[in-house]
Design a protein around this motif. Structure first.
Motif, PDB file in Angstrom:
ATOM      1  N   THR A  42     -47.169  23.556-118.884  1.00 34.39           N
ATOM      2  CA  THR A  42     -47.388  24.097-117.321  1.00 34.39           C
ATOM      3  C   THR A  42     -48.480  24.726-117.213  1.00 34.39           C
ATOM      4  OG1 THR A  42     -44.821  24.863-117.647  1.00 34.39           O
ATOM      5  CG2 THR A  42     -46.106  25.978-115.934  1.00 34.39           C
ATOM      6  N   THR A  43     -49.129  25.459-118.085  1.00 30.16           N
ATOM      7  CA  THR A  43     -50.516  26.005-117.583  1.00 30.16           C
ATOM      8  C   THR A  43     -51.554  24.831-117.463  1.00 30.16           C
ATOM      9  OG1 THR A  43     -50.215  27.841-119.147  1.00 30.16           O
ATOM     10  CG2 THR A  43     -52.698  27.318-118.592  1.00 30.16           C
ATOM     11  N   GLN A  48     -54.976  22.060-113.449  1.00 29.12           N
ATOM     12  CA  GLN A  48     -55.209  20.662-112.791  1.00 29.12           C
ATOM     13  C   GLN A  48     -55.084  20.836-111.368  1.00 29.12           C
ATOM     14  OE1 GLN A  48     -56.545  18.040-114.314  1.00 29.12           O
ATOM     15  NE2 GLN A  48     -56.682  19.275-116.206  1.00 29.12           N
ATOM     16  N   ARG A  49     -53.824  21.700-110.834  1.00 30.80           N
ATOM     17  CA  ARG A  49     -53.728  21.543-109.522  1.00 30.80           C
ATOM     18  C   ARG A  49     -54.749  22.663-109.039  1.00 30.80           C
ATOM     19  NH1 ARG A  49     -47.178  21.916-108.604  1.00 30.80           N
ATOM     20  NH2 ARG A  49     -46.667  20.017-109.384  1.00 30.80           N
ATOM     21  N   THR A  50     -54.977  23.659-109.521  1.00 32.22           N
ATOM     22  CA  THR A  50     -55.995  24.748-109.342  1.00 32.22           C
ATOM     23  C   THR A  50     -57.455  24.058-109.004  1.00 32.22           C
ATOM     24  OG1 THR A  50     -54.725  26.568-110.312  1.00 32.22           O
ATOM     25  CG2 THR A  50     -57.079  26.816-109.558  1.00 32.22           C
ATOM     26  N   ALA A  51     -57.813  23.084-110.158  1.00 34.65           N
ATOM     27  CA  ALA A  51     -59.035  22.437-110.010  1.00 34.65           C
ATOM     28  C   ALA A  51     -59.136  21.255-108.666  1.00 34.65           C
ATOM     29  CB  ALA A  51     -59.318  21.721-111.334  1.00 34.65           C
ATOM     30  N   GLN A 188     -57.416  27.992 -99.995  1.00 32.17           N
ATOM     31  CA  GLN A 188     -57.539  29.201-100.879  1.00 32.17           C
ATOM     32  C   GLN A 188     -56.377  30.203-101.056  1.00 32.17           C
ATOM     33  OE1 GLN A 188     -60.777  31.216 -98.632  1.00 32.17           O
ATOM     34  NE2 GLN A 188     -62.485  30.280 -99.837  1.00 32.17           N
ATOM     35  N   LYS A 189     -55.411  30.229-100.117  1.00 30.46           N
ATOM     36  CA  LYS A 189     -54.158  30.950-100.487  1.00 30.46           C
ATOM     37  C   LYS A 189     -53.347  30.271-101.581  1.00 30.46           C
ATOM     38  CE  LYS A 189     -53.702  32.983 -95.950  1.00 30.46           C
ATOM     39  NZ  LYS A 189     -52.981  33.077 -94.642  1.00 30.46           N
ATOM     40  N   ARG A 190     -53.407  28.724-101.282  1.00 29.15           N
ATOM     41  CA  ARG A 190     -52.784  27.932-102.300  1.00 29.15           C
ATOM     42  C   ARG A 190     -53.134  28.153-103.728  1.00 29.15           C
ATOM     43  NH1 ARG A 190     -52.613  21.447-101.343  1.00 29.15           N
ATOM     44  NH2 ARG A 190     -51.890  22.475 -99.319  1.00 29.15           N
ATOM     45  N   SER A 191     -54.601  28.095-103.896  1.00 27.84           N
ATOM     46  CA  SER A 191     -55.242  28.211-105.141  1.00 27.84           C
ATOM     47  C   SER A 191     -54.763  29.797-105.847  1.00 27.84           C
ATOM     48  CB  SER A 191     -56.876  28.191-104.978  1.00 27.84           C
ATOM     49  OG  SER A 191     -57.314  28.360-106.268  1.00 27.84           O
ATOM     50  N   GLU A 192     -54.743  30.656-104.993  1.00 32.72           N
ATOM     51  CA  GLU A 192     -54.539  31.946-105.223  1.00 32.72           C
ATOM     52  C   GLU A 192     -52.971  31.924-105.953  1.00 32.72           C
ATOM     53  OE1 GLU A 192     -55.156  34.604-102.122  1.00 32.72           O
ATOM     54  OE2 GLU A 192     -57.405  34.418-102.302  1.00 32.72           O
ATOM     55  N   ARG A 193     -52.096  31.213-105.077  1.00 26.07           N
ATOM     56  CA  ARG A 193     -50.716  31.197-105.698  1.00 26.07           C
ATOM     57  C   ARG A 193     -50.655  30.385-106.968  1.00 26.07           C
ATOM     58  NH1 ARG A 193     -49.744  29.847-100.163  1.00 26.07           N
ATOM     59  NH2 ARG A 193     -49.587  27.636-100.820  1.00 26.07           N
ATOM     60  N   PHE A 194     -51.409  29.225-107.271  1.00 21.35           N
ATOM     61  CA  PHE A 194     -51.566  28.697-108.425  1.00 21.35           C
ATOM     62  C   PHE A 194     -51.786  29.803-109.561  1.00 21.35           C
ATOM     63  CE2 PHE A 194     -51.833  24.292-106.131  1.00 21.35           C
ATOM     64  CZ  PHE A 194     -50.499  24.279-106.341  1.00 21.35           C
ATOM     65  N   ALA A 195     -52.984  30.311-109.115  1.00 18.71           N
ATOM     66  CA  ALA A 195     -53.481  31.269-110.299  1.00 18.71           C
ATOM     67  C   ALA A 195     -52.310  32.277-110.732  1.00 18.71           C
ATOM     68  CB  ALA A 195     -54.735  32.109-109.845  1.00 18.71           C
TER      69      ALA A 195
END
Length: 508
Positions: A42-43, A48-51, A188-195
């Motif tokens: 999962t991590t 990968q998605r965040t990248a 950026q919002k999506r990246s924050e959600r993934f993080a």
């Protein structure tokens, strides 16, 4: 193969069906590993998605910079254009040309963005159109000025055509920038959600791992308690077993000593009749010479029977030669048996040995042989060892002598001595050569007493490697060979880093 597989499957089924602490621990460990694999997977996906999102953000930022570069380049070009029109100096056109060159890769980057995202095609086309119109207007005024038509060129500028193009271009670039800024904010919002999701997954996994660790610790504690109880029972059984082992070890040592004494006595007793045979052979040889001399005297006065002459001058020397060769070979064999017997009775004296210096000294002792055959011996730095000096010198010396003896004369001989420390308190030495090599079927045979391999065109009785293996084993080590016919051999010696002598002459 099939019955073995069935037995293993049956044992596994019994293990699964039978409740036990081992089964519970196995299940817990499998669950823990499964959880860790799930968390890691999962991590990995989240990372990968965040990248990917971050790469997209970086790409969009590049698009914004490209649009800004287009606007700035256009402003610089416009400034250079007006400077040229006011002064007529050609050096004002240098920034104009630079601005045009800088704007080309920026527009090309915007075209790539439009290909990747069709929603940007309209905005990019508009920027292209306005930039083209503005460049055409500036090129026209510069051309008129270059022809000396300054008034007409100034009039074109005053018409405001270029200003309209520039204002429209600024508005188009601002619209493109707003479009990209909104997209970047969403990404950026999506990246924050993934993080946040990644952190949450790791936190949940951490809590579960802690729970599993506590459960495993409890089960291990139970398991250790069972082991302690079993060990107490085993210690009670071993108390009597150790006495039996000591008794058997003593019997074995006494039997070994008896064998060595027997070998010594047999060899010593064989030597007495052998010495007599060798003595009588010398007497026969002398008697043959006396008879031959008498025949020579008799031949001066009369004819001597040809058979007598042949017997005295040919048959007797030949027979005596065979007897002498056989007795000399038997003498060498007896000496070898005596050497093995004496070595087995000698007390081992451990000391710290500089193996590099020892190997170099042995290599120097055979320098005349290697120099004559054009061979060389390379001794690399070897680790020190605490062992018996005499035994180690005999082992290394025998192996280097063998390597020199069996070099291939068809190519330059090369012998390399290397070594290193290995885990577990051991040290390994290698003696490699590019000589004749040994056939695979003879890899074990060469260590047997009086056995040799390959062509018997070199002197020897097949004693050296048998003696080496016996000495290596006395030092608690092992010896193996890796070899191929026509390519060479490598002898591998493995010894304990420190020799411990439990009894006089016996290594533990």
């Amino acid at each position: 193969m099939i019955p073995t597989t069935r037995r293993q499957w049956s044992r596994f089924q019994n293990f699964v069906r039978t409740p036990s602490l081992a089964r519970s621990m196995s299940a817990t460990l499998i669950l823990a590993f499964g959880l860790l694999i799930l968390v890691n997977a999962t991590t990995f996906v989240m990372i990968q998605r965040t990248a990917a999102v971050n790469r997209t953000i970086e790409h969009d930022q590049q698009m914004r910079r490209a649009s800004r570069t287009t606007l700035i380049s256009m402003l610089n070009a416009e400034t250079a254009q007006r400077g040229f029109l006011l002064t007529g100096r050609g050096d004002f056109l240098q920034p104009y040309r630079i601005a045009r060159e800088e704007m080309r890769p920026a527009l090309a980057l915007l075209d790539q963005a439009a290909v990747a995202d069709p929603a940007l095609r309209r905005a990019v086309d508009e920027i292209h159109r306005l930039a083209g119109l503005k460049w055409a207007e500036m090129d026209r005024t510069i051309s008129l000025a270059a022809q000396g038509r300054i008034g007409q060129s100034i009039q074109t500028v005053r018409s405001g055509e270029g200003k309209r193009y520039m204002d429209d271009l600024r508005i188009a670039i601002e619209a493109f920038d707003v479009l990209k800024s909104g997209k970047i904010a969403d990404l950026q919002k999506r990246s924050e959600r993934f993080a946040l999701l990644t952190v949450a997954m790791n936190a949940i996994a951490g809590v579960l791992v802690i729970l599993l660790a506590l459960l495993s610790a409890w089960m291990v504690r139970r398991y250790v308690a069972e082991i302690e109880r079993a060990r107490a029972v085993l210690d009670a059984a071993n108390a009597s077993l150790e006495d039996k082992v000591k008794e058997r070890t003593g019997d074995l040592m006494r039997a070994n000593e008896e064998i060595q004494r027997f070998a010594y006595i047999v060899s010593h007793d064989l030597r007495a009749p052998l010495v007599n045979v060798m003595g009588y052979t010398s007497e026969l040889e002398q008697a043959g010479k006396v008879i031959d001399k008498a025949i020579q005297e008799a031949e001066k006065t009369r004819a001597v029977d040809a058979e007598v002459v042949t017997a005295v001058r040919e048959d007797m020397p030949e027979a005596i030669g065979f007897i002498r060769a056989s007795t000399e070979k038997m003498d060498r064999l007896i000496n070898a048996i005596l050497k093995l017997s004496r070595e087995g009775r000698r007390n081992l004296l451990p000391e710290t040995l500089d193996m590099t210096a020892m190997a170099e000294g042995i290599a120097k002792s055979v320098h005349h042989q290697t120099e004559a055959s054009g061979a060389r011996i390379e001794v690399q730095p070897l680790p020190e060892i605490e062992s018996d000096r005499i035994s180690m010198e005999q082992i290394i010396g025998n192996l280097i002598d063998n390597a020199v003896k069996y070099l291939d004369h068809d190519r330059p001989g090369e012998i390399v001595v290397t070594g290193e420390d290995v885990p577990g308190g051991w040290v390994v030495y290698r003696i490699a050569d590019n000589g004749r090599g040994i056939a695979p079927r003879d890899h074990e045979r060469i260590f047997e007493l009086f056995r040799r391999s390959g062509r018997q065109d070199r002197a020897g009785e097949g004693l050296g490697l048998a003696f080496v293996r016996n000495s290596v084993r006395r030092l608690g080590g092992t010896i193996d060979v890796q070899s191929e016919l026509g390519k060479g051999s490598t002898f591998l010696l493995k010894f304990p880093k420190r020799l411990i002598v439990a009894e006089p002459g016996v290594a533990s």
